[in-house]
Design a protein around this motif. Structure first.
Motif, PDB file in Angstrom:
ATOM      1  N   PRO A   1     -11.470  58.578  58.254  1.00  0.00           N
ATOM      2  CA  PRO A   1     -11.127  58.314  56.851  1.00  0.00           C
ATOM      3  C   PRO A   1      -9.843  57.487  56.711  1.00  0.00           C
ATOM      4  O   PRO A   1      -9.753  56.619  55.851  1.00  0.00           O
ATOM      5  CB  PRO A   1     -10.954  59.705  56.245  1.00  0.00           C
ATOM      6  N   GLU A   2      -8.856  57.736  57.572  1.00  0.00           N
ATOM      7  CA  GLU A   2      -7.597  56.985  57.515  1.00  0.00           C
ATOM      8  C   GLU A   2      -7.841  55.509  57.812  1.00  0.00           C
ATOM      9  O   GLU A   2      -7.343  54.625  57.108  1.00  0.00           O
ATOM     10  CB  GLU A   2      -6.585  57.581  58.501  1.00  0.00           C
ATOM     11  N   MET A   3      -8.641  55.207  58.850  1.00  0.00           N
ATOM     12  CA  MET A   3      -8.918  53.809  59.182  1.00  0.00           C
ATOM     13  C   MET A   3      -9.784  53.169  58.099  1.00  0.00           C
ATOM     14  O   MET A   3      -9.620  51.983  57.789  1.00  0.00           O
ATOM     15  CB  MET A   3      -9.587  53.703  60.554  1.00  0.00           C
ATOM     16  N   GLN A   4     -10.687  53.936  57.490  1.00  0.00           N
ATOM     17  CA  GLN A   4     -11.484  53.393  56.393  1.00  0.00           C
ATOM     18  C   GLN A   4     -10.569  52.976  55.240  1.00  0.00           C
ATOM     19  O   GLN A   4     -10.745  51.902  54.658  1.00  0.00           O
ATOM     20  CB  GLN A   4     -12.508  54.429  55.895  1.00  0.00           C
ATOM     21  N   ARG A   5      -9.593  53.796  54.931  1.00  0.00           N
ATOM     22  CA  ARG A   5      -8.643  53.479  53.869  1.00  0.00           C
ATOM     23  C   ARG A   5      -7.850  52.215  54.206  1.00  0.00           C
ATOM     24  O   ARG A   5      -7.704  51.309  53.376  1.00  0.00           O
ATOM     25  CB  ARG A   5      -7.699  54.651  53.621  1.00  0.00           C
ATOM     26  N   LEU A   6      -7.358  52.131  55.448  1.00  0.00           N
ATOM     27  CA  LEU A   6      -6.576  50.959  55.869  1.00  0.00           C
ATOM     28  C   LEU A   6      -7.417  49.682  55.861  1.00  0.00           C
ATOM     29  O   LEU A   6      -6.972  48.628  55.395  1.00  0.00           O
ATOM     30  CB  LEU A   6      -5.982  51.191  57.266  1.00  0.00           C
ATOM     31  N   LEU A   7      -8.628  49.773  56.382  1.00  0.00           N
ATOM     32  CA  LEU A   7      -9.507  48.601  56.419  1.00  0.00           C
ATOM     33  C   LEU A   7      -9.936  48.184  55.011  1.00  0.00           C
ATOM     34  O   LEU A   7      -9.938  46.995  54.688  1.00  0.00           O
ATOM     35  CB  LEU A   7     -10.735  48.883  57.281  1.00  0.00           C
ATOM     36  N   SER A   8     -10.288  49.159  54.184  1.00  0.00           N
ATOM     37  CA  SER A   8     -10.685  48.852  52.805  1.00  0.00           C
ATOM     38  C   SER A   8      -9.546  48.167  52.064  1.00  0.00           C
ATOM     39  O   SER A   8      -9.758  47.204  51.325  1.00  0.00           O
ATOM     40  CB  SER A   8     -11.107  50.116  52.065  1.00  0.00           C
TER      41      SER A   8
END
Length: 195
Positions: free
Chosen positions: A52-59
């Motif tokens: 979820p953290e990487m999804q937030r950063l990538l988004s």
């Protein structure tokens, strides 16, 4: 993931639309999360996050235009200028959804850079590189149509002769450049066009 043309990015409505890039990636990596999408007819690179953290950063990187995206397409006709910036606002064509259209009154800002890679005078086609600066739905397809050069095989926007000129939409996401995110270094992903 290198998504083939004809595969949904995420599940659609109905039992027959559950096979998609997300479900295929999640079968191998159950923790995978969707970051962005490609049109069903478009092939190429699709980025997923594994937390979820990487999804937030990538988004956030996609939303703030820190991700470089490069597409290759084959257009009908001979594009005159070697390079051009297309700056035309887009909005949903509600009576004809999912089509989008240029609308100077209600459209959202949309910019695409186009570079000619090769002109085929015998076939009256142009291979181009497309660099979207914004990420609107169908942006590349509508921008190419708006300059008078629809993408070959485009069942939504091209006239019948150009729809039938290719067995699929000739649009491929061939490069994605991701910025450094936290402790993850910058990454350049590439996929050669299959046409």
């Amino acid at each position: 993931m290198d998504k083939p043309s004809g595969l949904l990015s995420v599940p659609g409505r109905g039992e027959d639309k559950q096979d998609c890039a997300a479900s295929r990636v999640q079968a191998r990596f159950p923790e995978a999360l969707v970051v962005h999408r490609l049109d069903m007819a478009t092939s190429g690179l699709l980025v997923f996050a594994r937390s979820p953290e990487m999804q937030r950063l990538l988004s956030d990187a996609f939303a703030t235009r820190r991700v470089e995206k490069r597409y290759v397409a084959v257009l009908g006709g001979l594009v005159e200028a070697d390079e051009q910036a297309i700056d035309l606002p887009l909005v949903t064509d509600w009576p004809n959804r999912p089509r989008q259209m240029v609308c100077h009154q209600r459209g959202k800002p949309s910019q695409t850079l186009l570079r000619v890679l090769k002109r085929d005078t015998a076939r009256q086609q142009t291979r181009v590189e497309l660099l979207p600066l914004t990420g609107r739905s169908h942006q590349l397809r509508v921008h190419c149509l708006a300059i008078g050069h629809p993408i070959l095989g485009d069942a939504l926007y091209a006239p019948p002769a150009l729809q039938q000129a290719a067995p699929r939409l000739l649009l491929h996401a061939c490069e994605v450049g991701l910025p450094a995110l936290g402790e993850v270094p910058a990454l350049q992903l590439q996929s050669p066009p299959p046409f």
